[in-house]
Design a protein around this motif. Structure first.
Motif, PDB file in Angstrom:
ATOM      1  N   ASP A 550       0.893  -1.278  -0.166  1.00 38.86           N
ATOM      2  CA  ASP A 550      -0.017  -0.060   0.011  1.00 38.86           C
ATOM      3  C   ASP A 550       0.848   1.054   0.081  1.00 38.86           C
ATOM      4  OD1 ASP A 550      -2.764   1.280   2.202  1.00 38.86           O
ATOM      5  OD2 ASP A 550      -1.680   1.920   0.284  1.00 38.86           O
ATOM      6  N   LYS A 551       0.699   2.293  -0.986  1.00 35.30           N
ATOM      7  CA  LYS A 551       1.539   3.569  -1.154  1.00 35.30           C
ATOM      8  C   LYS A 551       0.818   4.365  -0.507  1.00 35.30           C
ATOM      9  CE  LYS A 551       4.133   1.854  -5.037  1.00 35.30           C
ATOM     10  NZ  LYS A 551       4.728   1.927  -6.470  1.00 35.30           N
ATOM     11  N   GLY A 552      -0.076   4.304   0.088  1.00 34.33           N
ATOM     12  CA  GLY A 552      -0.750   5.284   0.881  1.00 34.33           C
ATOM     13  C   GLY A 552      -2.210   5.632   0.201  1.00 34.33           C
ATOM     14  N   ASP A 553      -2.794   4.858  -0.863  1.00 30.10           N
ATOM     15  CA  ASP A 553      -3.979   5.041  -1.277  1.00 30.10           C
ATOM     16  C   ASP A 553      -4.771   3.910  -0.905  1.00 30.10           C
ATOM     17  OD1 ASP A 553      -3.236   3.551  -4.631  1.00 30.10           O
ATOM     18  OD2 ASP A 553      -3.059   2.901  -2.558  1.00 30.10           O
ATOM     19  N   GLY A 554      -4.596   3.339  -0.073  1.00 31.98           N
ATOM     20  CA  GLY A 554      -5.664   2.271   0.808  1.00 31.98           C
ATOM     21  C   GLY A 554      -5.805   0.840  -0.211  1.00 31.98           C
ATOM     22  N   TRP A 555      -4.731   0.777  -1.157  1.00 34.26           N
ATOM     23  CA  TRP A 555      -4.925  -0.521  -1.909  1.00 34.26           C
ATOM     24  C   TRP A 555      -3.681  -1.271  -2.121  1.00 34.26           C
ATOM     25  CZ3 TRP A 555      -9.507  -1.896  -4.377  1.00 34.26           C
ATOM     26  CH2 TRP A 555     -10.436  -1.011  -4.394  1.00 34.26           C
ATOM     27  N   THR A 556      -3.581  -2.622  -1.952  1.00 38.30           N
ATOM     28  CA  THR A 556      -2.586  -3.458  -1.954  1.00 38.30           C
ATOM     29  C   THR A 556      -2.488  -4.499  -3.145  1.00 38.30           C
ATOM     30  OG1 THR A 556      -2.252  -3.754   0.664  1.00 38.30           O
ATOM     31  CG2 THR A 556      -1.026  -5.408  -0.598  1.00 38.30           C
ATOM     32  N   ARG A 557      -1.333  -4.363  -3.955  1.00 38.14           N
ATOM     33  CA  ARG A 557      -1.262  -5.518  -4.786  1.00 38.14           C
ATOM     34  C   ARG A 557      -0.810  -6.880  -4.969  1.00 38.14           C
ATOM     35  NH1 ARG A 557       2.016  -3.557 -10.637  1.00 38.14           N
ATOM     36  NH2 ARG A 557       1.319  -5.036 -11.837  1.00 38.14           N
ATOM     37  N   ILE A 558      -1.828  -7.689  -5.371  1.00 37.60           N
ATOM     38  CA  ILE A 558      -1.446  -9.050  -4.861  1.00 37.60           C
ATOM     39  C   ILE A 558      -1.545  -9.858  -6.381  1.00 37.60           C
ATOM     40  CG2 ILE A 558      -2.537  -8.762  -2.507  1.00 37.60           C
ATOM     41  CD1 ILE A 558      -4.802 -10.280  -3.784  1.00 37.60           C
ATOM     42  N   ARG A 559      -1.037 -11.009  -5.742  1.00 34.00           N
ATOM     43  CA  ARG A 559      -0.842 -12.165  -7.003  1.00 34.00           C
ATOM     44  C   ARG A 559      -1.506 -13.403  -6.672  1.00 34.00           C
ATOM     45  NH1 ARG A 559       4.714 -12.623  -8.989  1.00 34.00           N
ATOM     46  NH2 ARG A 559       4.224 -10.693 -10.227  1.00 34.00           N
ATOM     47  N   ARG A 560      -2.247 -13.920  -7.501  1.00 34.51           N
ATOM     48  CA  ARG A 560      -2.789 -15.519  -7.206  1.00 34.51           C
ATOM     49  C   ARG A 560      -2.064 -16.632  -7.887  1.00 34.51           C
ATOM     50  NH1 ARG A 560      -7.768 -14.806  -8.048  1.00 34.51           N
ATOM     51  NH2 ARG A 560      -8.475 -14.748  -5.977  1.00 34.51           N
ATOM     52  N   ASN A 561      -1.601 -16.296  -9.071  1.00 37.41           N
ATOM     53  CA  ASN A 561      -0.683 -17.140  -9.701  1.00 37.41           C
ATOM     54  C   ASN A 561      -0.078 -16.266 -10.853  1.00 37.41           C
ATOM     55  OD1 ASN A 561      -2.852 -17.003 -12.144  1.00 37.41           O
ATOM     56  ND2 ASN A 561      -3.969 -18.629 -10.865  1.00 37.41           N
ATOM     57  N   GLU A 562       0.705 -16.693 -11.828  1.00 41.19           N
ATOM     58  CA  GLU A 562       1.340 -15.907 -12.701  1.00 41.19           C
ATOM     59  C   GLU A 562       0.300 -15.066 -13.641  1.00 41.19           C
ATOM     60  OE1 GLU A 562       5.054 -19.006 -13.404  1.00 41.19           O
ATOM     61  OE2 GLU A 562       3.976 -18.610 -15.067  1.00 41.19           O
ATOM     62  N   GLU A 564      -2.917 -14.144 -12.704  1.00 42.33           N
ATOM     63  CA  GLU A 564      -3.657 -13.442 -11.984  1.00 42.33           C
ATOM     64  C   GLU A 564      -3.202 -12.635 -10.928  1.00 42.33           C
ATOM     65  OE1 GLU A 564      -6.620 -17.124 -11.163  1.00 42.33           O
ATOM     66  OE2 GLU A 564      -8.073 -15.426 -11.387  1.00 42.33           O
ATOM     67  N   GLU A 565      -3.499 -11.115 -11.142  1.00 44.36           N
ATOM     68  CA  GLU A 565      -3.152 -10.385 -10.015  1.00 44.36           C
ATOM     69  C   GLU A 565      -3.876  -8.988 -10.139  1.00 44.36           C
ATOM     70  OE1 GLU A 565       1.042  -9.625 -11.608  1.00 44.36           O
ATOM     71  OE2 GLU A 565       0.541  -7.761 -12.345  1.00 44.36           O
ATOM     72  N   GLY A 566      -3.758  -8.132  -9.245  1.00 44.77           N
ATOM     73  CA  GLY A 566      -4.698  -7.132  -9.157  1.00 44.77           C
ATOM     74  C   GLY A 566      -4.521  -6.471  -7.706  1.00 44.77           C
ATOM     75  N   TYR A 567      -5.467  -5.413  -7.635  1.00 40.21           N
ATOM     76  CA  TYR A 567      -5.558  -4.780  -6.387  1.00 40.21           C
ATOM     77  C   TYR A 567      -6.671  -5.089  -5.416  1.00 40.21           C
ATOM     78  CZ  TYR A 567      -1.841  -1.461  -8.096  1.00 40.21           C
ATOM     79  OH  TYR A 567      -0.635  -0.947  -8.402  1.00 40.21           O
ATOM     80  N   VAL A 568      -6.387  -5.082  -4.022  1.00 46.11           N
ATOM     81  CA  VAL A 568      -7.672  -5.480  -3.261  1.00 46.11           C
ATOM     82  C   VAL A 568      -7.422  -4.283  -2.169  1.00 46.11           C
ATOM     83  CG1 VAL A 568      -7.796  -7.828  -3.407  1.00 46.11           C
ATOM     84  CG2 VAL A 568      -6.043  -7.153  -1.840  1.00 46.11           C
ATOM     85  N   PRO A 569      -8.472  -4.078  -1.618  1.00 43.13           N
ATOM     86  CA  PRO A 569      -8.438  -2.657  -0.313  1.00 43.13           C
ATOM     87  C   PRO A 569      -7.480  -3.539   0.768  1.00 43.13           C
ATOM     88  CG  PRO A 569     -10.549  -3.209  -0.933  1.00 43.13           C
ATOM     89  CD  PRO A 569      -9.841  -4.227  -1.655  1.00 43.13           C
ATOM     90  N   THR A 570      -6.566  -2.698   1.416  1.00 46.43           N
ATOM     91  CA  THR A 570      -5.632  -2.990   2.258  1.00 46.43           C
ATOM     92  C   THR A 570      -6.333  -3.526   3.616  1.00 46.43           C
ATOM     93  OG1 THR A 570      -3.920  -1.430   1.302  1.00 46.43           O
ATOM     94  CG2 THR A 570      -3.570  -2.293   3.718  1.00 46.43           C
ATOM     95  N   SER A 571      -7.313  -2.936   3.945  1.00 48.08           N
ATOM     96  CA  SER A 571      -8.233  -3.497   5.257  1.00 48.08           C
ATOM     97  C   SER A 571      -8.863  -4.666   5.159  1.00 48.08           C
ATOM     98  CB  SER A 571      -8.954  -2.221   5.529  1.00 48.08           C
ATOM     99  OG  SER A 571      -9.954  -2.176   4.265  1.00 48.08           O
ATOM    100  N   TYR A 572      -8.781  -5.241   3.805  1.00 51.20           N
ATOM    101  CA  TYR A 572      -9.558  -6.532   3.549  1.00 51.20           C
ATOM    102  C   TYR A 572      -8.506  -7.840   3.801  1.00 51.20           C
ATOM    103  CZ  TYR A 572     -14.028  -5.023   1.752  1.00 51.20           C
ATOM    104  OH  TYR A 572     -15.107  -4.403   1.909  1.00 51.20           O
ATOM    105  N   VAL A 573      -7.059  -7.526   3.832  1.00 51.21           N
ATOM    106  CA  VAL A 573      -6.211  -8.589   4.020  1.00 51.21           C
ATOM    107  C   VAL A 573      -5.094  -8.205   5.145  1.00 51.21           C
ATOM    108  CG1 VAL A 573      -6.163  -8.786   1.399  1.00 51.21           C
ATOM    109  CG2 VAL A 573      -4.449  -7.385   2.482  1.00 51.21           C
ATOM    110  N   GLU A 574      -4.478  -9.278   5.542  1.00 50.89           N
ATOM    111  CA  GLU A 574      -3.612  -9.172   6.504  1.00 50.89           C
ATOM    112  C   GLU A 574      -2.119  -9.702   6.018  1.00 50.89           C
ATOM    113  OE1 GLU A 574      -4.297 -11.525  10.026  1.00 50.89           O
ATOM    114  OE2 GLU A 574      -2.491 -10.771  11.002  1.00 50.89           O
TER     115      GLU A 574
END
Length: 588
Positions: A550-562, A564-574
C-alpha cells in the motif's frame, strides 16, 4: 571669584581637583566608546536578524512572498537594514566627533596642567630657598650678637681686673670690637635678606601664584565647557538620525497598511483551486430488497456490458491495472457516511494519472497532467511565459549578431562577417526549438482552458498536433478520470479507435518489463469482489502473494498465480512481508 586670591594656599588640593577633572573626562570618553560598540553590535545583530528571515532564492519561501502580508514582512526586513545603518551612523559620528576629539583634548589638557603646576612648584621652591636664606642670616646675626656680647663682657672683666696685664686687656678690647663688627655685618646682611624675602614673598602670594592659579582655573573651566559641548554633540548625533529612523518606521507602518486580506484570500484560491466540481448527490440505496452493488454507468465494467469495445492489452494474459481512488475498507458498511466522503473529497490529493508513474514511481509529467485542472493551467501558463521570455532573449541576441554582421560588412577591417554565420544559425535553431516547445505548451494550455468549465468533457493529455513531433510524450500519462458512484476511477471513452491505440501503447509499455517479484504473503480477512478493471476478487481465508505494498492510497497489489494479479483494499487483507525480499518497503 578667582582661585588665585581665594585659594592661594590650596596648591595641593587644586592639583588633586584638576586631576579628578581629567579622570571624569576620560571616564566620559570611555562611556561614549562603549556606547559606539553597543551601537555597532546592535546594528550587526539587526542585519543578521533581517538576513536570517529573508526568503531563500529559488525556494518555496520565495513563492510565499506573493501575499501582501509576506510582502509587508519583507519590507519590514528591508527597513530594518536601513534602521541598522542609522545605528552604524550613530557609532561613526560619536567616534569621530566625541571620542577622537576628546581623547586629543585630554592629551593637550594633561600637558597644559603639567606646565602650570610645574611653574607653581618652581615658585614654591624659590620662595622656600629665600626663606632658608633668611633663616640662615637670622641665625648668623643672632649668633654674632651673642658672641659680641660675650666678647664685650670678657673685655670689661679683663679691664676691671688689676692683675691682668695691659696687653691682655688690649687684646680683649680688640676681640670685642671684632665681634661687634661681625654682629653689625650680620645685622646688615640679615636686614638685606629680610627685605629681599619680603619682596619675593609678596610677589609669590600676590603675583606668581594668582597668575598660575588663574590659568589653572581657566583650564578647568574650559574642560567643563568642553565636556558639556560633548554631551550636546552626543544628543545631536542621536537627533540627526531620528528623521531617517522615523522614515523607516513610517515605511513599516505603510507596508502594514498595504496588507490586503481580500487579495491574499484570492491568492490562496489561485494557488490551490483544483478546477473540479463538488460531488453530486448520493443515490438512495434500498436495503429492503437484496440487490447487487451498483456500478457506475460510465465505468469500464458497465461499458463492456453495453457492447462497447473493452481495452485489452494483447499478447499477455496478466491484468493491466488502471489507477483508482480509495474504496470502502469495511465489508460490513459498503457506503461511508456522507460526512466522511465529503471530508475525503476535501482533503484528497491528485492521484497519479499514468501507468508509468504508478508502476515505476516516475517524475512529474511534462504536461503537468498529475495536477488538478486549475493548477495545471497555472503551471502551463507559467511555462509558456518562461518560453516566451527565452524566445525574446534569443531574438534580441539574433538582432545584435545581425547588426554586428552588418557593421563587419560595411567595415571589413573590424572583423570577418562569415565568422558570425555559425553563431547566427545556432541562435536561429534555438529560436525554432523554443517556438515549437512554446506551441506544444500553448496547445496543452488551450486544451485545459477549453476543458475547465465542463467536468464531463473529453479529456486528453496530449494535443494531436504534437503526437507526431513528440511520440514519446503521448504515452506519458493516461487520460483524466471521473469518479464513479462506487468510489473507483474509470476512463471516459468516446472513440473506439482511440481506445485501441491507447491499449496498444500501454501494452507495449508494460510488455517491456518483467513481472514484479513477491515481497510477502497475505491472508484475506473478508471476501472481496473485484468488479472493476485492475482489481482482483478474493475469498475470505484465502492466502495470496503480495507484489506491491500500500503506497498510501488504501490498496495493496497481490498475485494469485502467474496470470492473475490485481489490487484489493488493504483493510481486507493481513499482510506478512518478507524483510529479505527485494523491494520490500513500508509506505506510510
Amino acid at each position: 571669584m578667582s582661585w588665585g586670591t581665594e585659594l592661594w594656599d590650596q596648591f595641593d588640593n587644586l592639583e588633586k581637583h584638576t586631576q579628578w577633572g581629567i579622570d571624569i573626562l576620560e571616564k566620559y570618553i570611555k562611556f561614549v566608546k562603549e556606547r559606539t560598540e553597543i551601537e555597532l553590535s546592535y546594528a550587526k545583530q539587526l542585519r543578521n536578524l533581517a538576513k536570517k528571515y529573508q526568503p531563500k532564492k529559488n525556494s518555496k519561501e520565495e513563492e510565499e512572498y506573493r501575499y501582501t502580508a509576506c510582502k509587508a514582512f519583507l519590507s519590514t526586513l528591508n527597513e530594518m537594514n536601513d534602521y541598522a545603518g542609522q545605528h552604524e551612523v550613530i557609532s561613526e559620528n560619536m567616534t569621530s566627533n566625541i571620542t577622537v576629539e576628546l581623547a586629543r583634548y585630554v592629551q593637550e589638557l594633561k600637558q597644559e596642567r603639567k606646565s602650570y603646576f610645574h611653574d607653581g612648584r618652581k615658585a614654591q621652591q624659590h620662595i622656600e630657598i629665600c626663606w632658608k636664606q633668611l633663616e640662615s642670616s637670622k641665625r648668623r646675626f643672632e649668633r654674632d650678637c651673642k658672641e659680641a656680647d660675650r666678647a664685650q663682657q670678657y673685655f670689661e672683666k679683663m679691664d676691671a681686673d688689676i692683675n691682668v696685664t695691659k696687653a691682655d686687656v688690649e687684646k680683649a678690647r680688640q676681640q670685642a670690637q671684632v665681634r661687634h663688627q661681625m654682629a653689625e655685618d650680620s645685622k646688615a646682611d640679615y636686614s638685606s635678606i629680610l627685605q629681599k624675602f619680603n619682596h619675593e614673598q609678596h610677589e609669590y602670594y600676590y603675583t606668581h601664584i594668582p597668575n598660575i592659579f588663574q590659568k589653572i582655573q581657566e583650564m578647568e573651566e574650559r574642560r567643563i565647557v568642553r565636556i558639556g559641548e560633548s554631551m550636546k554633540t552626543y544628543a545631536e548625533v542621536d537627533r540627526q538620525v531620528i528623521p531617517i529612523i522615523g522614515k523607516c518606521l513610517d515605511e513599516i507602518v505603510k507596508a502594514a497598511e498595504s496588507i490586503d486580506q481580500k487579495n491574499d484570500s484570492q491568492l490562496v484560491i489561485e494557488a490551490y483551486k483544483s478546477g473540479f466540481e463538488p460531488p453530486g448527490d448520493i443515490e438512495f440505496e434500498d436495503y429492503t430488497q437484496p440487490m447487487k452493488r451498483t456500478v457506475s454507468d460510465n465505468s469500464l465494467s458497465n461499458s463492456r456490458g453495453e457492447g462497447k469495445p473493452e481495452l485489452k492489452f494483447g499478447g499477455k494474459s496478466k491484468g493491466k491495472l488502471w489507477p483508482f481512488i480509495k474504496k470502502n475498507k469495511s465489508p460490513k458498511q459498503q457506503k461511508e457516511p456522507l460526512s466522511h466522503r465529503f471530508n475525503e473529497f476535501m482533503v484528497s490529493k491528485p492521484k497519479i494519472h499514468c501507468f508509468r508513474s504508478l508502476k515505476r514511481g516516475g517524475a512529474t509529467p511534462e504536461d503537468f497532467s498529475n495536477l488538478p485542472p486549475e493548477q495545471r493551467r497555472k503551471k502551463l501558463q507559467q511555462k509558456v511565459d518562461e518560453l516566451n521570455k527565452e524566445i525574446q532573449k534569443e531574438m534580441d541576441q539574433r538582432d545584435a549578431i545581425t547588426k554586428m554582421k552588418d557593421v563587419y560588412l560595411k567595415n571589413p577591417q573590424m572583423g570577418d562577417p562569415a565568422s558570425l554565420d555559425h553563431k547566427l544559425t545556432e541562435v536561429s535553431q534555438n529560436i525554432e526549438k523554443l517556438r515549437l516547445e512554446a506551441q506544444k505548451f500553448e496547445a496543452w494550455l488551450a486544451e485545459v482552458e477549453g476543458r475547465l468549465p465542463a467536468r464531463s468533457e473529453q479529456a486528453r493529455r496530449q494535443s494531436g498536433m504534437f503526437d507526431a513531433q513528440n511520440p514519446a510524450t503521448v504515452n506519458s500519462c493516461a487520460q483524466d478520470r471521473e469518479s464513479s458512484p462506487d468510489g473507483s476511477y474509470t476512463e471516459e471513452q468516446s472513440q473506439e479507435g482511440e481506445g485501441k491505440v491507447l491499449a496498444t501503447d500501454f501494452d507495449d509499455e508494460f510488455d517491456e518489463e518483467e513481472p514484479l517479484p513477491a515481497i510477502g504473503t497475505c491472508k484475506a480477512l473478508y471476501t472481496f469482489e473485484g468488479q472493476n478493471e485492475g482489481t482482483i476478487s478474493v475469498a475470505e481465508g484465502e492466502t495470496l502473494y503480495v507484489i506491491e505494498e500500500d503506497k498510501g492510497d488504501g490498496w495493496t497489489r497481490i498475485r494469485r498465480n502467474e496470470d492473475e494479479e490485481g489490487y484489493v483494499p488493504t483493510s481486507y487483507v493481513e499482510v506478512y512481508l518478507d524483510k529479505n525480499a527485494k523491494g520490500a518497503k513500508t509506505y506510510i
